[in-house]
Enzyme design. Sequence first.
Site, PDB file in Angstrom:
ATOM      1  N   TYR A  52      -2.372  -1.522  10.148  1.00  0.00           N
ATOM      2  CA  TYR A  52      -2.111  -1.786   8.663  1.00  0.00           C
ATOM      3  C   TYR A  52      -0.639  -1.325   8.340  1.00  0.00           C
ATOM      4  O   TYR A  52      -0.243  -2.219   7.540  1.00  0.00           O
ATOM      5  CB  TYR A  52      -3.330  -0.703   8.130  1.00  0.00           C
ATOM      6  CG  TYR A  52      -3.472  -1.037   6.513  1.00  0.00           C
ATOM      7  CD1 TYR A  52      -4.033  -2.173   6.066  1.00  0.00           C
ATOM      8  CD2 TYR A  52      -2.958   0.124   5.768  1.00  0.00           C
ATOM      9  CE1 TYR A  52      -4.084  -2.255   4.949  1.00  0.00           C
ATOM     10  CE2 TYR A  52      -3.259  -0.138   4.287  1.00  0.00           C
ATOM     11  CZ  TYR A  52      -3.880  -1.146   3.793  1.00  0.00           C
ATOM     12  OH  TYR A  52      -3.959  -1.453   2.563  1.00  0.00           O
ATOM     13  N   SER A  61       0.785  -1.176   0.122  1.00  0.00           N
ATOM     14  CA  SER A  61      -0.069   0.036  -0.139  1.00  0.00           C
ATOM     15  C   SER A  61       0.875   1.311  -0.058  1.00  0.00           C
ATOM     16  O   SER A  61       2.105   1.255   0.430  1.00  0.00           O
ATOM     17  CB  SER A  61      -0.806  -0.028   1.246  1.00  0.00           C
ATOM     18  OG  SER A  61      -1.501   1.247   1.417  1.00  0.00           O
TER      19      SER A  61
HETATM   20  N1  LIG Z   1      -8.520  -0.365  -2.018  1.00  0.00           N
HETATM   21  C1  LIG Z   1      -7.530   0.430  -1.529  1.00  0.00           C
HETATM   22  O1  LIG Z   1      -7.742   1.733  -1.654  1.00  0.00           O
HETATM   23  C2  LIG Z   1      -6.165  -0.072  -1.329  1.00  0.00           C
HETATM   24  C3  LIG Z   1      -5.050   0.638  -1.094  1.00  0.00           C
HETATM   25  C4  LIG Z   1      -3.663   0.238  -0.568  1.00  0.00           C
HETATM   26  C5  LIG Z   1      -3.795  -1.218  -0.504  1.00  0.00           C
HETATM   27  N2  LIG Z   1      -4.723  -1.918  -0.865  1.00  0.00           N
HETATM   28  C6  LIG Z   1      -4.576  -3.498  -0.840  1.00  0.00           C
HETATM   29  O2  LIG Z   1      -5.109  -3.952  -1.899  1.00  0.00           O
HETATM   30  C7  LIG Z   1      -5.436  -5.478  -1.440  1.00  0.00           C
HETATM   31  C8  LIG Z   1      -6.600  -5.691  -2.002  1.00  0.00           C
HETATM   32  O3  LIG Z   1      -7.626  -4.844  -1.566  1.00  0.00           O
HETATM   33  P1  LIG Z   1      -8.970  -4.262  -2.048  1.00  0.00           P
HETATM   34  O4  LIG Z   1      -8.960  -2.978  -2.025  1.00  0.00           O
HETATM   35  O5  LIG Z   1      -9.306  -5.022  -3.402  1.00  0.00           O
HETATM   36  O6  LIG Z   1     -10.118  -4.703  -1.091  1.00  0.00           O
HETATM   37  P2  LIG Z   1     -11.208  -6.060  -1.378  1.00  0.00           P
HETATM   38  O7  LIG Z   1     -12.184  -5.701  -2.363  1.00  0.00           O
HETATM   39  O8  LIG Z   1     -11.853  -5.838  -0.095  1.00  0.00           O
HETATM   40  O9  LIG Z   1     -10.578  -7.221  -1.354  1.00  0.00           O
HETATM   41  C9  LIG Z   1      -9.789  -8.045  -0.470  1.00  0.00           C
HETATM   42  C10 LIG Z   1      -9.899  -9.253  -0.831  1.00  0.00           C
HETATM   43  O10 LIG Z   1      -8.923 -10.088   0.118  1.00  0.00           O
HETATM   44  C11 LIG Z   1     -10.084 -11.138   0.710  1.00  0.00           C
HETATM   45  N3  LIG Z   1      -9.574 -11.661   1.948  1.00  0.00           N
HETATM   46  C12 LIG Z   1      -9.540 -11.007   3.152  1.00  0.00           C
HETATM   47  N4  LIG Z   1      -9.170 -11.763   4.071  1.00  0.00           N
HETATM   48  C13 LIG Z   1      -8.890 -13.076   3.746  1.00  0.00           C
HETATM   49  C14 LIG Z   1      -8.580 -14.268   4.181  1.00  0.00           C
HETATM   50  N5  LIG Z   1      -8.472 -14.627   5.296  1.00  0.00           N
HETATM   51  N6  LIG Z   1      -8.426 -15.269   3.323  1.00  0.00           N
HETATM   52  C15 LIG Z   1      -8.763 -15.185   1.723  1.00  0.00           C
HETATM   53  N7  LIG Z   1      -8.968 -13.963   1.328  1.00  0.00           N
HETATM   54  C16 LIG Z   1      -9.279 -12.907   2.175  1.00  0.00           C
HETATM   55  C17 LIG Z   1     -11.445 -10.498   0.685  1.00  0.00           C
HETATM   56  O11 LIG Z   1     -12.277 -11.597   0.746  1.00  0.00           O
HETATM   57  P3  LIG Z   1     -13.867 -11.327   1.100  1.00  0.00           P
HETATM   58  O12 LIG Z   1     -14.583 -10.810   0.039  1.00  0.00           O
HETATM   59  O13 LIG Z   1     -14.265 -12.761   1.561  1.00  0.00           O
HETATM   60  O14 LIG Z   1     -13.583 -10.509   2.496  1.00  0.00           O
HETATM   61  C18 LIG Z   1     -11.314  -9.858  -0.682  1.00  0.00           C
HETATM   62  O15 LIG Z   1     -11.578 -10.881  -1.729  1.00  0.00           O
HETATM   63  C19 LIG Z   1      -5.302  -5.435  -0.108  1.00  0.00           C
HETATM   64  O16 LIG Z   1      -4.165  -6.346   0.356  1.00  0.00           O
HETATM   65  C20 LIG Z   1      -5.195  -3.994   0.537  1.00  0.00           C
HETATM   66  O17 LIG Z   1      -4.570  -3.863   1.677  1.00  0.00           O
HETATM   67  C21 LIG Z   1      -6.057  -1.426  -1.284  1.00  0.00           C
END
Ligand SMILES: NC(=O)c1ccc[n+]([C@@H]2O[C@H](COP(=O)([O-])OP(=O)(O)OC[C@H]3O[C@@H](n4cnc5c(N)ncnc54)[C@H](OP(=O)(O)O)[C@@H]3O)[C@@H](O)[C@H]2O)c1
Length: 288
Positions: free
Chosen positions: A161, A148
């Site tokens: 985080y 991130s």
């Molecule tokens: N969106 C942003 O602004 C942002 C910014 C910086 C970094 N990131 C990073 O990007 C990555 C993806 O996040 P996203 O924004 O796309 O969010 P998201 O749509 O909530 O996706 C996160 C995914 O991780 C899965 N997950 C959570 N806990 C898990 C577990 N124990 N086992 C397997 N899967 C699990 C979730 O499953 P469920 O659907 O079942 O919950 C979901 O599929 C993350 O690492 C996040 O920290 C995102």
Amino acid sequence: MNKPPRNDYFKDQICFVTGANSGIGFALSEELLKRGATVYLAGRDLKKVSDAAGRLPAFEDRVHPLQVDVTSRMQVRKAIEQTAAEEGRLDLLFNNAGILQMALFETTTPEEWNLIVDTNLWSVIYGTHAAVPIMLRQGSGHIVNTSSVGGIIPYPMQALYNTTKFAVTGFTESLRFEYAEKGLHFSTVCPGPVATPIYGKRLGKPDPLMKVPGDAIPPGTAAPFILDRVAERMGIIIVPEGFHDQLWRGYVHGDERTEEMLAAHAHNRRVALERGDPAAAAAAPMHR
Ligand SMILES: NC(=O)c1ccc[n+]([C@@H]2O[C@H](COP(=O)([O-])OP(=O)(O)OC[C@H]3O[C@@H](n4cnc5c(N)ncnc54)[C@H](OP(=O)(O)O)[C@@H]3O)[C@@H](O)[C@H]2O)c1
């Protein structure tokens, strides 16, 4: 290091993506499929990940949904080893699954720390530890770990985080150099705000107060940008390009104005969190 041509980097490649049912993981999976890859979509909930695969009918032959809880070392290892056994190789691993938390440190609990470290950091170590021996045997492979901008800039009031994400950045960058001469490549993805369901949740549980920031970009915009840079074998990939670049550089060099900005951000976030408003905390300005 030689840079390969961008367009066919993913063609016919075997890819494994965690957290693939949603947000950035789903967008990466879809874009990988468009670029000719075979994709193993891993999600903790089989129905959700099967539904996600069902939203990709054009690529039916190359989509494989899998149930994997990334906090389980055994599940991660088994799924990665089975994928490599089934396909005869594993070309790219995307350790993408993650959860978000913004809170005053004094209100956080050991259980919350365990959950976020297990989900955001141990998951990445488990996946990498399972994939590296396979890739070493092949003499090739690329591991892409999602950190991130909170993994390079210490945004205040998200110590849980940031701890996990700084660790993911350091881990991935260390391995990038450790394995370069073995033909293995490592990239760290550092997203700024991307409009995904992560904002509707707090530590993976629904939280309507966690709103998507106004400047968030769609995951469908982030994914092609990320994959273009993965294909260039870039180390740290910041998306959107240049997001908080001055803040990052100012922080690394101990610039006085950056220190003041982060201190003001901490103050404004504390005020918002103390009145129970995480959305306002997320959007808090960097000046008093
Ligand atoms: N969106 C942003 O602004 C942002 C910014 C910086 C970094 N990131 C990073 O990007 C990555 C993806 O996040 P996203 O924004 O796309 O969010 P998201 O749509 O909530 O996706 C996160 C995914 O991780 C899965 N997950 C959570 N806990 C898990 C577990 N124990 N086992 C397997 N899967 C699990 C979730 O499953 P469920 O659907 O079942 O919950 C979901 O599929 C993350 O690492 C996040 O920290 C995102």
